[in-house]
Design a protein around this motif. Structure first.
Motif, PDB file in Angstrom:
ATOM      1  N   ASN A  19       0.822  -1.213   0.000  1.00  0.00           N
ATOM      2  CA  ASN A  19       0.000   0.000   0.000  1.00  0.00           C
ATOM      3  C   ASN A  19       0.855   1.261   0.000  1.00  0.00           C
ATOM      4  N   GLY A  20       2.070   1.177   0.538  1.00  0.00           N
ATOM      5  CA  GLY A  20       2.981   2.316   0.467  1.00  0.00           C
ATOM      6  C   GLY A  20       3.364   2.645  -0.966  1.00  0.00           C
ATOM      7  N   ALA A  21       3.638   1.607  -1.757  1.00  0.00           N
ATOM      8  CA  ALA A  21       3.944   1.819  -3.175  1.00  0.00           C
ATOM      9  C   ALA A  21       2.756   2.440  -3.900  1.00  0.00           C
ATOM     10  N   LEU A  22       1.562   1.920  -3.624  1.00  0.00           N
ATOM     11  CA  LEU A  22       0.363   2.449  -4.271  1.00  0.00           C
ATOM     12  C   LEU A  22       0.080   3.884  -3.822  1.00  0.00           C
ATOM     13  N   ALA A  23       0.323   4.169  -2.549  1.00  0.00           N
ATOM     14  CA  ALA A  23       0.126   5.531  -2.051  1.00  0.00           C
ATOM     15  C   ALA A  23       1.100   6.496  -2.717  1.00  0.00           C
ATOM     16  N   GLY A  24       2.323   6.039  -2.963  1.00  0.00           N
ATOM     17  CA  GLY A  24       3.280   6.865  -3.690  1.00  0.00           C
ATOM     18  C   GLY A  24       2.791   7.170  -5.090  1.00  0.00           C
ATOM     19  N   LEU A  25       2.214   6.168  -5.737  1.00  0.00           N
ATOM     20  CA  LEU A  25       1.672   6.357  -7.089  1.00  0.00           C
ATOM     21  C   LEU A  25       0.510   7.346  -7.081  1.00  0.00           C
ATOM     22  N   VAL A  26      -0.417   7.188  -6.136  1.00  0.00           N
ATOM     23  CA  VAL A  26      -1.552   8.110  -6.043  1.00  0.00           C
ATOM     24  C   VAL A  26      -1.065   9.529  -5.739  1.00  0.00           C
ATOM     25  N   SER A  27      -0.102   9.636  -4.828  1.00  0.00           N
ATOM     26  CA  SER A  27       0.419  10.945  -4.429  1.00  0.00           C
ATOM     27  C   SER A  27       1.035  11.697  -5.594  1.00  0.00           C
ATOM     28  N   CYS A  28       1.633  10.962  -6.522  1.00  0.00           N
ATOM     29  CA  CYS A  28       2.316  11.563  -7.666  1.00  0.00           C
ATOM     30  C   CYS A  28       1.369  11.904  -8.808  1.00  0.00           C
TER      31      CYS A  28
ATOM     32  N   ILE B  64       9.616  13.167  -2.856  1.00  0.00           N
ATOM     33  CA  ILE B  64       8.997  13.709  -1.643  1.00  0.00           C
ATOM     34  C   ILE B  64       7.537  13.289  -1.552  1.00  0.00           C
ATOM     35  N   GLU B  65       6.832  13.371  -2.675  1.00  0.00           N
ATOM     36  CA  GLU B  65       5.426  12.954  -2.689  1.00  0.00           C
ATOM     37  C   GLU B  65       5.295  11.487  -2.274  1.00  0.00           C
ATOM     38  N   GLY B  66       6.182  10.639  -2.791  1.00  0.00           N
ATOM     39  CA  GLY B  66       6.136   9.224  -2.451  1.00  0.00           C
ATOM     40  C   GLY B  66       6.471   8.957  -0.993  1.00  0.00           C
ATOM     41  N   ILE B  67       7.474   9.657  -0.482  1.00  0.00           N
ATOM     42  CA  ILE B  67       7.862   9.494   0.926  1.00  0.00           C
ATOM     43  C   ILE B  67       6.697   9.838   1.852  1.00  0.00           C
ATOM     44  N   VAL B  68       6.079  10.981   1.608  1.00  0.00           N
ATOM     45  CA  VAL B  68       4.957  11.404   2.446  1.00  0.00           C
ATOM     46  C   VAL B  68       3.764  10.466   2.276  1.00  0.00           C
ATOM     47  N   GLY B  69       3.484  10.062   1.025  1.00  0.00           N
ATOM     48  CA  GLY B  69       2.379   9.148   0.778  1.00  0.00           C
ATOM     49  C   GLY B  69       2.558   7.820   1.494  1.00  0.00           C
ATOM     50  N   GLY B  70       3.773   7.262   1.426  1.00  0.00           N
ATOM     51  CA  GLY B  70       4.047   6.009   2.109  1.00  0.00           C
ATOM     52  C   GLY B  70       3.892   6.125   3.614  1.00  0.00           C
ATOM     53  N   ALA B  71       4.306   7.266   4.177  1.00  0.00           N
ATOM     54  CA  ALA B  71       4.166   7.486   5.621  1.00  0.00           C
ATOM     55  C   ALA B  71       2.693   7.643   6.005  1.00  0.00           C
ATOM     56  N   LEU B  72       1.942   8.360   5.186  1.00  0.00           N
ATOM     57  CA  LEU B  72       0.528   8.584   5.491  1.00  0.00           C
ATOM     58  C   LEU B  72      -0.250   7.276   5.590  1.00  0.00           C
TER      59      LEU B  72
END
Length: 404
Positions: A273-282, A295-303
């Motif tokens: 889900n961290g990988a997918l969140a990075g994709l959505v964030s970008c 940066i978008e991926g890092i924050v998305g993965g943390a969220l």
């Protein structure tokens, strides 16, 4: 000059067709991910939903949604009429290629909902909701941004390159409205607020689904460049695809590091889900450069790592983490454009998020509520305990396992 125009027409049309094929492959990714993160007794229903929602989305978008989104009407919505698939002599690209590419985004939004309401919702009420989402709700809000009306200036300046809000958060808001009415799976939460984990059936399948989605995302974001007929266009597509990949990598590693720190073990489901969140964030701003994507991926993965347990604390049961990936990361990705793109204001992004979110959530809640009152959303307790597959489809995904 005429030959140059023909070449550009061919290349732009090819981009829509090829990117659309890649995005269609995401339907398989959603099906595998959802099947892997839910229990085997519900897998045949999960797979049936994913097949049917894709077909319904394509049909409804052709007969109603496409012109409602792109047709000439009011600032609120376009006109309702059947699409003319014959390209005009001076068209920039084939009309059918544009439709084919755009319809894949509708199916993606519907796929987000499927995982959130899994393992306790009846099949047909869900598919009836997809009819309304793909034919009406999705195209109306899409008309405001991609249709060029900006809702009469209410959300002027809002920017969403490939759909962090217009696709992913739309699916998330619709799913949230449904799950609030539906309630949690039986046994998920104790009387004292304790959260009981319900493990998925097949993490191998879930991992395969994630990689398929990752691959499809290159068409999702890359195709949203919308042109291939010049050097600047292919440069743009290459940058978007490279940035998209970077965001996914950053999201996966961030989730892995955080789960190791928090739980002393790396949680594979969080990494996926961290990988997918990075994709959505970008997705709202995949054209802003590699560092921004990182940066978008890092924050998305943390969220995602923090959002998944937060939804559980709120007793909102999301079996696959779709609300965290698509709604939460979608909001972040849209905000990030306001932070990193000097041509876009943060206020415009926030207004777009609120206006689109409110419209989708409220309209979806009304539709879900009507369906619940008329036909009922939830299966009975016995069906939920035994699994939806026999009751809803008459089949089992793994009949040999049960016999053994």
């Amino acid at each position: 000059m005429e030959n140059f125009a023909d070449v550009k027409y061919i290349l732009d049309g090819f981009l829509f067709v090829f990117a659309g094929i890649l995005v269609m492959w995401m339907a398989a990714g959603f099906a595998m991910l959802e099947a892997g993160l839910t229990r085997t007794k519900n897998n045949a229903t999960v797979l049936t939903k994913n097949m049917a929602l894709f077909a319904i989305s394509c049909i409804m978008y052709y007969f109603v949604g496409y012109n409602l989104m792109y047709g000439e009407g009011s600032s609120f919505m376009g006109s309702i009429s059947t699409i003319d698939m014959v390209s005009a002599p001076d068209a920039a690209y084939p009309a059918a290629a544009d439709f084919f590419f755009q319809v894949m985004f509708v199916a993606t939004a519907a796929s987000v909902i499927s995982g959130t309401i899994a393992e306790r919702m009846k099949l047909w009420p869900f598919l009836l909701f997809v009819v309304v989402l793909s034919g009406v709700i999705y195209p109306i809000q899409g008309h405001w941004v991609w249709g060029g009306t900006e809702l009469g200036g209410v959300i002027a300046g809002f920017s969403d390159f490939a759909g962090s809000t217009l696709v992913h958060s739309v699916g998330g808001w619709a799913a949230l409205a449904g799950v609030l009415i539906l309630g949690a799976r039986k046994g998920k939460y104790g009387k004292n607020g304790q959260v009981r984990p319900i493990p998925g059936s097949n993490l191998t399948l879930a991992t395969l689904g994630t990689f398929i989605l990752w691959l499809g995302w290159f068409g999702f974001n890359g195709g949203s460049q919308l042109a291939l007929g010049s050097k600047s266009d292919i440069d743009g597509i290459a940058m978007v695809v490279a940035n998209t990949n970077m965001a996914a990598c950053a999201g996966a590693i961030m989730a892995a590091l955080l789960t190791q720190l928090l739980y002393k073990k790396v949680d594979l489901t969080m990494v996926l889900n961290g990988a997918l969140a990075g994709l959505v964030s970008c997705t709202a701003g995949p054209d802003l450069g590699m560092i921004v994507a990182f940066i978008e991926g890092i924050v998305g993965g943390a969220l995602v790592v923090f959002a998944v347990p937060l939804w559980d604390k709120l007793r909102i049961d999301d079996p696959v983490g779709a609300l965290s990936v698509h709604l939460v990361a979608g909001i972040w990705g849209t905000i990030a454009v306001g932070i990193f793109n000097p041509e876009v204001t943060l206020l415009a992004q926030l207004k777009g998020i609120v206006v689109i979110g409110a419209f989708v959530f409220i309209s979806s809640f009304i539709v879900w509520k009507i369906l619940d009152m008329v036909v009922g959303l939830r299966v009975d307790e016995e069906t939920e305990i035994n699994g939806l597959d026999i009751h809803e489809t008459g089949l089992e995904a793994y009949p040999e396992f049960k016999r053994s």
